[in-house]
Design an enzyme around this catalytic site. Structure first.
Site, PDB file in Angstrom:
ATOM      1  N   ALA A 156       0.824  -1.219   0.000  1.00 15.00           N
ATOM      2  CA  ALA A 156       0.000   0.000   0.000  1.00 15.00           C
ATOM      3  C   ALA A 156       0.859   1.271   0.000  1.00 15.00           C
ATOM      4  O   ALA A 156       0.652   2.179  -0.813  1.00 15.00           O
ATOM      5  CB  ALA A 156      -0.918  -0.021   1.208  1.00 15.00           C
ATOM      6  N   GLY A 209       4.112   1.624  -0.755  1.00 15.34           N
ATOM      7  CA  GLY A 209       4.942   1.708  -1.961  1.00 15.34           C
ATOM      8  C   GLY A 209       4.136   2.224  -3.148  1.00 15.34           C
ATOM      9  O   GLY A 209       4.583   3.093  -3.901  1.00 15.34           O
ATOM     10  N   LYS A 219       4.907   6.724  17.472  1.00 13.50           N
ATOM     11  CA  LYS A 219       3.998   5.954  16.614  1.00 13.50           C
ATOM     12  C   LYS A 219       3.922   4.515  17.120  1.00 13.50           C
ATOM     13  O   LYS A 219       2.847   3.908  17.147  1.00 13.50           O
ATOM     14  CB  LYS A 219       4.502   6.012  15.168  1.00 13.50           C
ATOM     15  CG  LYS A 219       3.730   5.114  14.214  1.00 13.50           C
ATOM     16  CD  LYS A 219       3.180   5.872  13.022  1.00 13.50           C
ATOM     17  CE  LYS A 219       2.137   5.074  12.271  1.00 13.50           C
ATOM     18  NZ  LYS A 219       2.616   4.448  11.067  1.00 13.50           N
ATOM     19  N   ASN A 270       0.594   2.519  18.116  1.00 11.55           N
ATOM     20  CA  ASN A 270       0.291   1.249  17.443  1.00 11.55           C
ATOM     21  C   ASN A 270       0.161   0.109  18.453  1.00 11.55           C
ATOM     22  O   ASN A 270      -0.691  -0.763  18.298  1.00 11.55           O
ATOM     23  CB  ASN A 270       1.377   0.891  16.423  1.00 11.55           C
ATOM     24  CG  ASN A 270       1.264   1.682  15.131  1.00 11.55           C
ATOM     25  OD1 ASN A 270       2.249   1.941  14.464  1.00 11.55           O
ATOM     26  ND2 ASN A 270       0.059   2.085  14.768  1.00 11.55           N
ATOM     27  N   ASN A 329     -11.097   0.295  14.873  1.00 14.40           N
ATOM     28  CA  ASN A 329     -10.390   1.043  15.926  1.00 14.40           C
ATOM     29  C   ASN A 329     -11.363   1.693  16.916  1.00 14.40           C
ATOM     30  O   ASN A 329     -11.141   1.681  18.127  1.00 14.40           O
ATOM     31  CB  ASN A 329      -9.497   2.131  15.309  1.00 14.40           C
ATOM     32  CG  ASN A 329      -8.370   1.542  14.488  1.00 14.40           C
ATOM     33  OD1 ASN A 329      -8.207   0.330  14.449  1.00 14.40           O
ATOM     34  ND2 ASN A 329      -7.589   2.393  13.836  1.00 14.40           N
ATOM     35  N   GLU A 346       2.933  -7.479  12.328  1.00 10.91           N
ATOM     36  CA  GLU A 346       4.087  -6.685  12.771  1.00 10.91           C
ATOM     37  C   GLU A 346       4.246  -6.742  14.295  1.00 10.91           C
ATOM     38  O   GLU A 346       4.785  -5.818  14.894  1.00 10.91           O
ATOM     39  CB  GLU A 346       3.928  -5.249  12.291  1.00 10.91           C
ATOM     40  CG  GLU A 346       4.012  -5.140  10.785  1.00 10.91           C
ATOM     41  CD  GLU A 346       4.260  -3.722  10.324  1.00 10.91           C
ATOM     42  OE1 GLU A 346       5.316  -3.468   9.724  1.00 10.91           O
ATOM     43  OE2 GLU A 346       3.395  -2.871  10.560  1.00 10.91           O
TER      44      GLU A 346
END
Ligand code: KPL
Length: 294
Positions: free
Chosen positions: A13, A15, A181, A185, A199, A263
């Site tokens: 996304a 890139g 950040k 996250n 969210n 991640e």
């Protein structure tokens, strides 16, 4: 493919978003697993769209002296992707790292011979099919070197991105911004991906106290790590982002739904490591790590 080209390594996304915006502003190519003639399509949720022809090449076709490389893969794929490209390009090529978290920024900055800048962005984007990207929300990007070096380069990249309609600022404190950040996250992504919620649902029971417990751990850890709190304080910082992205399906939830690795290690790993280093008990973060798929 000519020397002086800006290379984007990782056609996800982010890139694709960079490619769609930078096209026409700088000589550009996107590196992926396969070369392709297909143009990129960029659209907005409201329905506007534009088509961008950007050369899509493989690592083997990369020029030896690109102007710079934007590494836009997910964290877990970044080292391998860079090592593969490193066999092809000059080892003093400037690199911009766009990964979340704080797992690879330090090691790559120390081992790469050329300048390494880190970027952190609040642009919202997601992929559709193999050629499209939806620019879901306008954000802001900060870019800088971990030790505050190469400011001219950071300024050049920031100006180019801003002219290309991606608002970007060079900064001297990217380390702090990356940790900020990461903390936000950590408070959002693992929970929403575990419970498969948007969210904004974190504002409701039973999730709200879970977020507050994570924030408590983050406050202690960040202080121990010497990371200044945001001006508005950690709780408001986290809850403001939840409010502003209430309708978002967070990136980690998208990964879980798509069956991709998450991640987790990039986001929670540095926090768990810091807790060990400072001998701090962080029960909420530890449980979060154990309950989040890697
Ligand atoms: O950055 C994000 C992500 O999805 O990774 C947040 C801020 C959680 C917005 O969804």
């Amino acid at each position: 493919m000519s020397n002086g080209t800006w290379l984007i390594l990782g056609p996800g996304a982010l890139g694709r978003l960079l490619a769609a915006h930078l096209s026409g502003h700088v000589p550009l190519a996107v590196i992926g697993r396969q070369a392709s003639e297909q143009p990129f399509m960029q659209s907005t949720p409201e329905g506007g769209s534009r088509i961008r022809y950007v050369p899509r090449i493989t690592v083997e076709q990369a020029p030896e002296r690109p102007r710079m490389v934007h590494l836009t893969t997910k964290t877990y794929a970044a080292n391998e992707a860079l090592e593969h490209l490193a066999q092809r390009i000059a080892d003093d090529t400037p690199i911009v790292l766009w990964q979340n978290g704080f797992q690879i920024q330090e090691p790559i900055t120390r081992r790469w011979r050329g300048p390494v800048l880190c970027a952190t962005t609040s642009e919202g984007a997601y992929t559709v099919g193999s050629d499209s990207v939806v620019h879901a929300g306008h954000g802001h990007t900060y870019i800088g070197h971990l030790d505050g070096r190469y400011y001219d380069l950071a300024e050049h990249v920031a100006t180019t991105l801003t002219v290309a309609d991606l608002s970007t600022e060079p900064c001297h404190d990217i380390r702090r911004r990356l940790w900020h950040k990461l903390a936000v996250n950590a408070a959002i992504n693992p929970l929403v991906s575990r419970y498969r919620i948007l969210n904004g649902q974190l504002r409701d029971r039973p999730f709200r106290p879970m977020v507050d417990a994570i924030i408590d751990d983050l406050v202690t850890l960040m202080a121990a790590e010497g990371i200044d709190a945001p001006d508005i304080g950690w709780p408001r910082q986290v809850w403001n982002v939840i409010e502003a992205t209430a309708n978002n399906r967070a990136s980690m939830l998208q990964d879980v739904i798509a069956g991709r690795p998450t991640e987790r290690d990039a986001i929670l790993g540095p926090l768990i490591d810091a807790a060990k280093r400072h001998r701090i008990d962080t029960p909420a973060l530890t449980a979060l790590y154990q309950n989040t798929p890697g």
